[in-house]
Design an enzyme around this catalytic site. Structure first.
Site, PDB file in Angstrom:
ATOM      1  N   GLY A   1       0.801  -1.221   0.000  1.00  0.00           N
ATOM      2  CA  GLY A   1       0.000   0.000   0.000  1.00  0.00           C
ATOM      3  C   GLY A   1       0.829   1.263   0.000  1.00  0.00           C
ATOM      4  O   GLY A   1       2.027   1.233  -0.280  1.00  0.00           O
TER       5      GLY A   1
ATOM      6  N   HIS B   1       4.344   1.649  -8.056  1.00  0.00           N
ATOM      7  CA  HIS B   1       3.252   0.670  -8.005  1.00  0.00           C
ATOM      8  C   HIS B   1       2.317   0.849  -9.197  1.00  0.00           C
ATOM      9  O   HIS B   1       1.832  -0.127  -9.766  1.00  0.00           O
ATOM     10  CB  HIS B   1       2.425   0.860  -6.726  1.00  0.00           C
ATOM     11  CG  HIS B   1       3.182   0.633  -5.455  1.00  0.00           C
ATOM     12  ND1 HIS B   1       3.385   1.621  -4.530  1.00  0.00           N
ATOM     13  CD2 HIS B   1       3.768  -0.478  -4.953  1.00  0.00           C
ATOM     14  CE1 HIS B   1       4.057   1.142  -3.509  1.00  0.00           C
ATOM     15  NE2 HIS B   1       4.311  -0.132  -3.743  1.00  0.00           N
TER      16      HIS B   1
ATOM     17  N   ASP C   1      13.476  -3.454  -5.507  1.00  0.00           N
ATOM     18  CA  ASP C   1      13.745  -4.503  -4.515  1.00  0.00           C
ATOM     19  C   ASP C   1      14.398  -5.670  -5.250  1.00  0.00           C
ATOM     20  O   ASP C   1      13.796  -6.740  -5.443  1.00  0.00           O
ATOM     21  CB  ASP C   1      12.441  -4.931  -3.837  1.00  0.00           C
ATOM     22  CG  ASP C   1      11.812  -3.787  -3.075  1.00  0.00           C
ATOM     23  OD1 ASP C   1      12.364  -3.394  -2.045  1.00  0.00           O
ATOM     24  OD2 ASP C   1      10.779  -3.256  -3.532  1.00  0.00           O
TER      25      ASP C   1
ATOM     26  N   GLN D   1      14.722  -9.107  -3.495  1.00  0.00           N
ATOM     27  CA  GLN D   1      13.370  -9.670  -3.373  1.00  0.00           C
ATOM     28  C   GLN D   1      12.926 -10.277  -4.708  1.00  0.00           C
ATOM     29  O   GLN D   1      12.372 -11.380  -4.748  1.00  0.00           O
ATOM     30  CB  GLN D   1      12.400  -8.571  -2.947  1.00  0.00           C
ATOM     31  CG  GLN D   1      10.940  -8.945  -3.075  1.00  0.00           C
ATOM     32  CD  GLN D   1      10.013  -7.905  -2.482  1.00  0.00           C
ATOM     33  OE1 GLN D   1       9.919  -7.779  -1.277  1.00  0.00           O
ATOM     34  NE2 GLN D   1       9.302  -7.158  -3.309  1.00  0.00           N
TER      35      GLN D   1
HETATM   36  O1  PAF Z   1       7.644  -5.239  -2.068  1.00  0.00           O
HETATM   37  C1  PAF Z   1       6.694  -5.232  -1.247  1.00  0.00           C
HETATM   38  O2  PAF Z   1       5.934  -4.283  -1.136  1.00  0.00           O
HETATM   39  C2  PAF Z   1       6.497  -6.436  -0.337  1.00  0.00           C
HETATM   40  O3  PAF Z   1       7.713  -6.977   0.055  1.00  0.00           O
HETATM   41  C3  PAF Z   1       5.590  -7.516  -0.949  1.00  0.00           C
HETATM   42  C4  PAF Z   1       6.196  -8.125  -2.184  1.00  0.00           C
HETATM   43  C5  PAF Z   1       4.234  -6.904  -1.282  1.00  0.00           C
HETATM   44  C6  PAF Z   1       5.355  -8.633   0.070  1.00  0.00           C
HETATM   45  O4  PAF Z   1       4.775  -8.171   1.233  1.00  0.00           O
END
Ligand code: PAF
Length: 281
Positions: free
Chosen positions: A31, A37, A150, A153
């Site tokens: 969020g 996003h 990220d 990630q």
């Molecule tokens: O990158 C993010 O915002 C978070 O790490 C994710 C991938 C939504 C997981 O909570």
């Protein structure tokens, strides 16, 4: 646009869309949406008949003393943005819906999570992969979208999908930056004006590194030393790590060769920012 809080309700919507032959795209977020996003959402919109953006501040990926409580939350403004961008569903479950009493199952990607952010945030990636695996199991999306900002990630999620044979196509989209180069992040809102100005050193340094590599520099330790020197020259910056690693196992490299991730995490006051570039030579 609809906000759904229950897993069963979301599944019903997905089932209905699939019965009409629609592809399903998922954009997982915590969020406090920004242009980064929205770029993921636009791509998801373009490639799927049903676009779901999840908003869940996942307690599992925050360590003790981290910013779980303060993490910015603004569902109302997020909903306006998703509606405007043409997203169909916001999935915003409660913590109890995702981790009910007695919850005991976790997904852990080994090795790739040991260094970089994993070193300073020991349980962070276990939290990320667990929640993303759950979201994938709940939605069963055809496509899922994450940002390159990220970088670790992104690599860890891609490895999880590969190792666990998850039937989802993971798309990693370029980092979206402010006009002055600062990578967009929900955490930028924590920065004071002076810290915000100081944080520009991150992308400025990465740009210089990119030029050095284009100019033929291949020595990883020389590049690392350059980054440390540049960032240390900024009084408000405290380096957490500067890492130069391969993009398969996320292990430090000596030479810049192949596809290489140059990643850094730096604190400005209480705010920890990350940024990176990927070079291919
Ligand atoms: O990158 C993010 O915002 C978070 O790490 C994710 C991938 C939504 C997981 O909570």
């Amino acid at each position: 646009m609809e906000i759904i809080r229950e897993i069963s309700m979301l599944r019903a919507r997905v089932k209905e869309a699939r019965s009409h032959g629609k592809l399903v795209g998922l954009v997982p977020t915590m969020g406090c949406l920004h242009q980064g996003h929205l770029a993921l959402l636009a791509k998801a919109r373009a490639e799927n008949g049903l676009t779901i953006l999840s908003i869940f501040v996942n307690p599992l990926q925050f360590g003790v003393g981290e910013d779980y409580e303060e993490y910015p939350r603004d569902l109302e403004s997020d909903a306006v943005q998703v509606e405007k961008a043409g997203g169909h569903i916001i999935f915003a479950p409660t913590v109890k819906e995702m981790y009910p009493q007695g919850y005991a199952t976790y997904v852990d990607v080994e090795r790739l999570t040991a260094g970089l952010c994993g070193a300073s945030r020991p349980h962070h990636f276990r939290g990320v992969t667990t929640v993303v695996a759950k979201l994938f199991n709940i939605v069963i999306p055809d496509n899922a979208y994450f940002g390159q900002k990220d970088a670790q990630q992104a690599l860890v999620i891609q490895r999880m999908v590969r190792d666990l044979n998850m039937n989802v196509l993971v798309h990693i989209m370029p980092t979206v930056r402010e006009a002055d180069g600062l990578a967009m992040s929900s955490r930028n809102s924590y920065l004071s004006p002076a810290e915000r100005r100081a944080a520009l050193i991150l992308f400025q340094t990465l740009l210089q590194v990119s030029e050095k590599i284009q100019g033929g520099q291949r020595d990883a330790s020389a590049i690392q030393a350059f980054i440390v020197k540049e960032i240390s020259s900024e009084p408000l910056a405290t380096i957490d790590y500067v890492s130069i690693v391969d993009t398969e196992e996320i292990r430090p490299v000596k030479k810049i060769s192949g596809r290489i991730l140059i990643a850094l995490a730096v604190r400005f006051g209480k705010t920890r920012l990350i940024d990176n570039i990927i070079v291919e030579v």
